[in-house]
Design a protein around this motif. Structure first.
Motif, PDB file in Angstrom:
ATOM      1  N   SER A 197       0.411  -1.493   0.088  1.00 46.03           N
ATOM      2  CA  SER A 197      -0.223   0.010   0.397  1.00 46.03           C
ATOM      3  C   SER A 197       0.831   1.466   0.048  1.00 46.03           C
ATOM      4  O   SER A 197       2.255   0.864  -0.171  1.00 46.03           O
ATOM      5  CB  SER A 197      -1.124   0.145   1.096  1.00 46.03           C
ATOM      6  OG  SER A 197      -0.356   0.556   2.454  1.00 46.03           O
ATOM      7  N   ALA A 198       0.376   2.434  -0.424  1.00 50.79           N
ATOM      8  CA  ALA A 198       0.807   3.219  -0.826  1.00 50.79           C
ATOM      9  C   ALA A 198      -0.460   4.703   0.051  1.00 50.79           C
ATOM     10  O   ALA A 198      -0.932   4.417  -0.894  1.00 50.79           O
ATOM     11  CB  ALA A 198       1.470   4.071  -1.894  1.00 50.79           C
ATOM     12  N   ASP A 199       0.187   5.805   1.214  1.00 54.33           N
ATOM     13  CA  ASP A 199      -1.231   6.201   1.615  1.00 54.33           C
ATOM     14  C   ASP A 199      -0.703   7.754   1.936  1.00 54.33           C
ATOM     15  O   ASP A 199       1.214   7.692   1.599  1.00 54.33           O
ATOM     16  CB  ASP A 199      -0.919   5.789   2.431  1.00 54.33           C
ATOM     17  CG  ASP A 199      -2.051   4.200   2.642  1.00 54.33           C
ATOM     18  OD1 ASP A 199      -2.396   4.138   2.040  1.00 54.33           O
ATOM     19  OD2 ASP A 199      -1.454   3.789   4.353  1.00 54.33           O
ATOM     20  N   TYR A 200      -1.030   8.619   1.800  1.00 55.19           N
ATOM     21  CA  TYR A 200      -0.818  10.264   1.790  1.00 55.19           C
ATOM     22  C   TYR A 200      -1.342  10.784   3.459  1.00 55.19           C
ATOM     23  O   TYR A 200      -2.709  10.820   3.296  1.00 55.19           O
ATOM     24  CB  TYR A 200      -1.105  10.964   0.618  1.00 55.19           C
ATOM     25  CG  TYR A 200      -0.381  12.292   0.921  1.00 55.19           C
ATOM     26  CD1 TYR A 200       1.042  12.948   1.122  1.00 55.19           C
ATOM     27  CD2 TYR A 200      -1.120  13.506   1.932  1.00 55.19           C
ATOM     28  CE1 TYR A 200       1.178  14.312   1.243  1.00 55.19           C
ATOM     29  CE2 TYR A 200      -0.932  14.510   2.143  1.00 55.19           C
ATOM     30  CZ  TYR A 200       0.979  15.102   1.817  1.00 55.19           C
ATOM     31  OH  TYR A 200       0.759  16.570   2.002  1.00 55.19           O
ATOM     32  N   ARG A 201      -0.291  10.628   4.621  1.00 56.00           N
ATOM     33  CA  ARG A 201      -1.358  10.969   5.549  1.00 56.00           C
ATOM     34  C   ARG A 201      -1.671  13.083   5.553  1.00 56.00           C
ATOM     35  O   ARG A 201      -0.961  13.692   5.275  1.00 56.00           O
ATOM     36  CB  ARG A 201      -0.161  11.259   6.703  1.00 56.00           C
ATOM     37  CG  ARG A 201       0.473   9.823   6.920  1.00 56.00           C
ATOM     38  CD  ARG A 201      -0.873   9.225   8.709  1.00 56.00           C
ATOM     39  NE  ARG A 201      -0.236   8.151   8.961  1.00 56.00           N
ATOM     40  CZ  ARG A 201       0.642   7.387  10.324  1.00 56.00           C
ATOM     41  NH1 ARG A 201       0.380   8.706  10.294  1.00 56.00           N
ATOM     42  NH2 ARG A 201       0.313   6.138  10.331  1.00 56.00           N
ATOM     43  N   ILE A 202      -2.959  13.072   4.891  1.00 55.88           N
ATOM     44  CA  ILE A 202      -3.614  14.278   4.825  1.00 55.88           C
ATOM     45  C   ILE A 202      -3.511  14.812   6.464  1.00 55.88           C
ATOM     46  O   ILE A 202      -2.724  16.743   6.796  1.00 55.88           O
ATOM     47  CB  ILE A 202      -4.844  14.297   4.790  1.00 55.88           C
ATOM     48  CG1 ILE A 202      -4.976  13.483   3.358  1.00 55.88           C
ATOM     49  CG2 ILE A 202      -5.986  15.750   4.810  1.00 55.88           C
ATOM     50  CD1 ILE A 202      -6.895  12.969   3.176  1.00 55.88           C
ATOM     51  N   LEU A 260      -5.317  11.407   9.321  1.00 56.29           N
ATOM     52  CA  LEU A 260      -6.215  10.371   8.859  1.00 56.29           C
ATOM     53  C   LEU A 260      -5.135  10.364   6.691  1.00 56.29           C
ATOM     54  O   LEU A 260      -4.689  11.666   6.789  1.00 56.29           O
ATOM     55  CB  LEU A 260      -7.075  11.628   8.600  1.00 56.29           C
ATOM     56  CG  LEU A 260      -8.093  11.340   7.326  1.00 56.29           C
ATOM     57  CD1 LEU A 260      -8.655   9.949   7.273  1.00 56.29           C
ATOM     58  CD2 LEU A 260      -8.972  12.342   6.943  1.00 56.29           C
ATOM     59  N   GLY A 261      -5.215   9.871   6.346  1.00 55.14           N
ATOM     60  CA  GLY A 261      -4.576   9.189   5.481  1.00 55.14           C
ATOM     61  C   GLY A 261      -5.862   8.981   4.387  1.00 55.14           C
ATOM     62  O   GLY A 261      -6.665   8.490   3.892  1.00 55.14           O
ATOM     63  N   LEU A 262      -5.634   8.946   2.770  1.00 53.19           N
ATOM     64  CA  LEU A 262      -5.911   8.671   1.548  1.00 53.19           C
ATOM     65  C   LEU A 262      -4.919   7.413   1.102  1.00 53.19           C
ATOM     66  O   LEU A 262      -3.326   8.517   0.599  1.00 53.19           O
ATOM     67  CB  LEU A 262      -5.946  10.075   1.097  1.00 53.19           C
ATOM     68  CG  LEU A 262      -7.430   9.385   0.316  1.00 53.19           C
ATOM     69  CD1 LEU A 262      -8.753   8.439  -0.222  1.00 53.19           C
ATOM     70  CD2 LEU A 262      -7.575  10.755  -1.118  1.00 53.19           C
ATOM     71  N   GLY A 263      -5.241   6.670   0.339  1.00 58.78           N
ATOM     72  CA  GLY A 263      -3.781   5.977   0.288  1.00 58.78           C
ATOM     73  C   GLY A 263      -5.033   4.265  -1.397  1.00 58.78           C
ATOM     74  O   GLY A 263      -5.458   5.006  -1.469  1.00 58.78           O
ATOM     75  N   ALA A 264      -3.786   4.216  -1.814  1.00 60.38           N
ATOM     76  CA  ALA A 264      -4.105   2.952  -2.606  1.00 60.38           C
ATOM     77  C   ALA A 264      -3.753   1.835  -2.120  1.00 60.38           C
ATOM     78  O   ALA A 264      -2.345   1.826  -1.049  1.00 60.38           O
ATOM     79  CB  ALA A 264      -3.560   3.016  -3.897  1.00 60.38           C
ATOM     80  N   ILE A 295      -8.708   4.495   2.922  1.00 58.98           N
ATOM     81  CA  ILE A 295      -8.602   5.293   4.132  1.00 58.98           C
ATOM     82  C   ILE A 295      -8.350   5.287   5.526  1.00 58.98           C
ATOM     83  O   ILE A 295      -9.083   4.829   6.417  1.00 58.98           O
ATOM     84  CB  ILE A 295      -9.986   6.279   4.007  1.00 58.98           C
ATOM     85  CG1 ILE A 295     -10.883   6.370   2.683  1.00 58.98           C
ATOM     86  CG2 ILE A 295     -10.275   7.454   5.115  1.00 58.98           C
ATOM     87  CD1 ILE A 295     -12.051   6.495   2.978  1.00 58.98           C
ATOM     88  N   PRO A 296      -6.778   5.387   6.049  1.00 58.28           N
ATOM     89  CA  PRO A 296      -6.332   4.817   6.810  1.00 58.28           C
ATOM     90  C   PRO A 296      -6.318   6.209   8.212  1.00 58.28           C
ATOM     91  O   PRO A 296      -6.179   7.061   7.737  1.00 58.28           O
ATOM     92  CB  PRO A 296      -4.934   5.194   6.756  1.00 58.28           C
ATOM     93  CG  PRO A 296      -4.787   5.380   5.692  1.00 58.28           C
ATOM     94  CD  PRO A 296      -5.660   5.587   5.097  1.00 58.28           C
ATOM     95  N   LEU A 297      -7.072   5.688   9.312  1.00 56.89           N
ATOM     96  CA  LEU A 297      -7.367   6.686  10.876  1.00 56.89           C
ATOM     97  C   LEU A 297      -6.758   6.033  11.786  1.00 56.89           C
ATOM     98  O   LEU A 297      -7.753   4.998  12.232  1.00 56.89           O
ATOM     99  CB  LEU A 297      -9.008   7.524  10.477  1.00 56.89           C
ATOM    100  CG  LEU A 297      -9.949   6.333   9.975  1.00 56.89           C
ATOM    101  CD1 LEU A 297     -10.715   6.611  11.740  1.00 56.89           C
ATOM    102  CD2 LEU A 297     -10.769   6.725   9.093  1.00 56.89           C
ATOM    103  N   GLY A 298      -6.343   6.718  12.591  1.00 60.30           N
ATOM    104  CA  GLY A 298      -6.413   6.018  13.907  1.00 60.30           C
ATOM    105  C   GLY A 298      -5.782   7.130  14.753  1.00 60.30           C
ATOM    106  O   GLY A 298      -5.676   8.326  14.555  1.00 60.30           O
TER     107      GLY A 298
END
Length: 155
Positions: free
Chosen positions: A67-72, A86-90, A110-113
């Motif tokens: 996976s590759a995410d960008y942390r917004i 909170l992030g958004l990725g693939a 959509i990773p969040l934690g």
């Protein structure tokens, strides 16, 4: 199977190109690991980007995960030492069962934690929930990924 190899190569090339100059984005480089779904995942986090490589060896669900995410939002203080991200990725999953229903999945996440930074941010402990949407082979809501993990800051 040809399409699968092309997709894997494309994902790896895009990740390799993206890694150059990411430390300039801020936040330094973090390395770590997490357990959950998939079973075990290695983390490489330069700046606000979050790259993960993992595997799951559960019977009937053997796969490799990238996976590759960008942390917004990263490190947003909620209370005292507890922070939010909170992030958004693939993501891409390649199944390795003998007779899988599908060869691979490609989709969004959509990773969040919550995260806790210790020892002057040198150590991060976190819990993450990540809803996913499958785009290929057929669109739809996929599984809910969840993790418990840690990272170390490299200076």
């Amino acid at each position: 199977m040809r399409l699968t190899k092309k997709v894997i190569i494309l994902v790896l090339v895009l990740m390799a190109v993206s890694v150059f100059n990411l430390t300039a984005a801020g936040g330094g480089v973090r390395l770590g690991a997490e357990i959950g779904n998939p079973n075990f995942v290695f983390i490489f986090r330069p700046g606000y980007f979050d790259f993960k490589l993992g595997y799951s060896m559960a019977e009937g669900d053997k796969n490799v995960f990238v996976s590759a995410d960008y942390r917004i939002v990263s490190g947003y203080p909620l209370v005292d030492f507890v922070h939010f991200f909170l992030g958004l990725g693939a993501y891409f999953q390649l199944y390795m069962d003998e007779n899988p229903e599908e060869d691979f999945n490609l989709g969004g996440r959509i990773p969040l934690g919550l995260q806790v930074f210790l020892f002057g941010s040198a150590l991060e402990l976190f819990v993450e929930v990540c809803p996913t949407v499958t785009l290929v082979p057929e669109p739809g809501f996929d599984e809910l990924m969840g993790y418990l993990g840690f990272t170390f800051l490299l200076r």
